[in-house]
Design a protein around this motif. Structure first.
Motif, short mmCIF file in Angstrom:
data_model
loop_
_atom_site.label_atom_id
_atom_site.label_comp_id
_atom_site.label_asym_id
_atom_site.label_seq_id
_atom_site.Cartn_x
_atom_site.Cartn_y
_atom_site.Cartn_z
N SER A 14 0.85 -1.19 0.00
CA SER A 14 0.00 0.00 0.00
C SER A 14 0.88 1.23 0.00
N ALA A 15 0.29 2.36 -0.24
CA ALA A 15 0.99 3.64 -0.17
C ALA A 15 0.03 4.65 0.44
N SER A 16 0.58 5.60 1.14
CA SER A 16 -0.25 6.65 1.74
C SER A 16 0.54 7.94 1.82
N GLY A 17 -0.15 9.02 2.02
CA GLY A 17 0.50 10.32 2.11
C GLY A 17 -0.52 11.42 2.19
N SER A 18 -0.09 12.63 1.98
CA SER A 18 -1.01 13.77 2.04
C SER A 18 -0.66 14.78 0.97
N ILE A 143 -3.99 8.93 -9.21
CA ILE A 143 -3.07 10.05 -8.99
C ILE A 143 -1.69 9.70 -9.54
N GLN A 144 -1.07 10.66 -10.21
CA GLN A 144 0.30 10.52 -10.68
C GLN A 144 1.15 11.64 -10.12
N TYR A 155 -0.22 6.08 -8.67
CA TYR A 155 -0.96 5.63 -7.49
C TYR A 155 -2.41 5.34 -7.87
N PRO A 156 -2.73 4.10 -8.21
CA PRO A 156 -4.12 3.76 -8.53
C PRO A 156 -4.93 3.52 -7.25
N GLY A 157 -6.23 3.62 -7.36
CA GLY A 157 -7.12 3.31 -6.24
C GLY A 157 -6.91 4.20 -5.04
N ALA A 181 -3.60 4.81 -0.96
CA ALA A 181 -3.51 4.29 -2.33
C ALA A 181 -3.29 2.78 -2.29
N GLN A 182 -3.79 2.11 -3.32
CA GLN A 182 -3.63 0.65 -3.37
C GLN A 182 -2.16 0.26 -3.47
#
Length: 343
Positions: A14-18, A143-144, A155-157, A181-182
């Motif tokens: 997974s990926a995450s951020g702001s 998101i790209q 970053y899909p999903g 993000a997925q």
């Protein structure tokens, strides 16, 4: 046999951020739509025809908006703010909130100043509206991030799990969108199916000309505001994983929770008394850009909590700080965002 620990296996990716931002008109509407789980209403551009729109004074804070044309206000709903334009009496132009709807031709609105009964001629009268309220839809984004012409992170999903907004002396209206993000993928080219949109031409909303005030039950709070912050969080939002893949199979959307705070000069006991009585009401924040395009964020059933009245010392101002709790209104709805163009 050799008493060895097995090699590690990736079971979850997974990926995450702001994304941090300074608020400008129309720039982050897609993010707002995802975090609220709802679609924006189609822009309502209502014009008078042969003088068929009338604004009638009811009291110092209320008016009736009516039309002689059937179905004129079909798509306008109780609780949303609308913008009225084109009246010769300047007191009639501006923001009003719909408080009752008898039918598609007759509305009762709360006004920020006493209206003057008037029926503009021809097509002069104009009404603008576009609204969104938290709902139950699941929405996601692709998101790209472009690092160079041949270096991209994909970053899909993407799910917006939270949104913050703050304003205060010396800073633009600002905040952040928290993203789940997925996965994160590297690319050497743009893989989006949509074109790159031009940046909006309006300026970011500042704390002077861009601050339209705070209203309690559609009445301006008279105390001078130092700062405010709002948090819209999908509490419990999380990715769902299962066997057979290290990627998330879905997302738990969570439940909308609205909190915040507001700090103001202590003027009188008006706001403090609402806190003591635990009186809920509509709390609205008006923000505008340099062209007067506006957002109004409304918590239709807000409570003020944990009041702190503080005097800094001799010759220092007395401050009042309140925590904000946004609760669901009757029939549902914790936050309403209205998008109101200048023309």
């Amino acid at each position: 046999t050799a008493r060895e620990v097995s090699a590690a296996v990736t079971t979850q990716e997974s990926a995450s951020g702001s994304i941090n931002y300074a608020l400008s008109y129309g720039t982050f509407d897609d993010f707002i739509s995802v975090v609220l789980g709802s679609d924006w209403q189609a822009p309502q551009t209502i014009a008078g025809v042969a003088g068929d729109i009338t604004l009638t004074n009811v009291s110092a804070t209320a008016a009736a908006l009516s039309s002689t044309t059937a179905g004129k206000f079909t798509n306008l709903n109780v609780g949303q703010w609308v913008r009225i334009l084109g009246f010769s009496n300047t007191a009639n132009n501006g923001f009003v909130r719909i408080t009752a709807k008898a039918d598609a031709q007759h509305l009762t609105v709360a006004t920020l100043a006493a209206a003057v009964t008037e029926t503009p001629a021809a097509a002069a009268a104009q009404v603008r509206a576009q609204t969104i309220m938290n709902g139950t839809q699941f929405k996601s984004l692709f998101i790209q991030q472009r690092l160079a012409s041949d270096l991209w992170l994909r970053y899909p999903g993407c799910y917006v799990s939270a949104w913050t907004l703050a304003g205060g002396i010396g800073q633009f209206m600002n905040g952040a969108f928290s993203i789940l993000a997925q996965q994160e993928m590297n690319q050497t080219a743009d893989v989006s199916t949509g074109g790159i949109l031009a940046a909006p031409s309006g300026k970011v909303m500042d704390p002077v000309g861009g601050f339209g005030g705070v209203l309690w039950n559609e009445v301006p709070v008279l105390a001078t505001v130092d700062s405010f912050n709002l948090s819209f969080s999908n509490t419990g939002a999380a990715q769902e994983f299962g066997m057979g893949s290290s990627l998330a199979a879905g997302v738990l959307a969570g439940s909308m929770e609205v909190t915040g705070s507001i700090k103001m000069y202590f003027r009188d006991f008006t706001i403090y008394s609402r806190f003591k009585a635990e009186t809920s009401g509509s709390l609205a924040f008006i923000m505008k850009d340099n062209a007067s395009n506006a957002y109004i964020i409304t918590l239709p059933s807000a409570l003020l909590l944990n009041a702190q009245i503080a005097a800094g010392g001799p010759g220092q101002p007395v401050w009042a700080t309140f925590q904000i709790e946004g609760n669901p209104q009757a029939g549902g709805g914790t936050v309403i965002v209205d998008k109101l163009p200048a023309i």
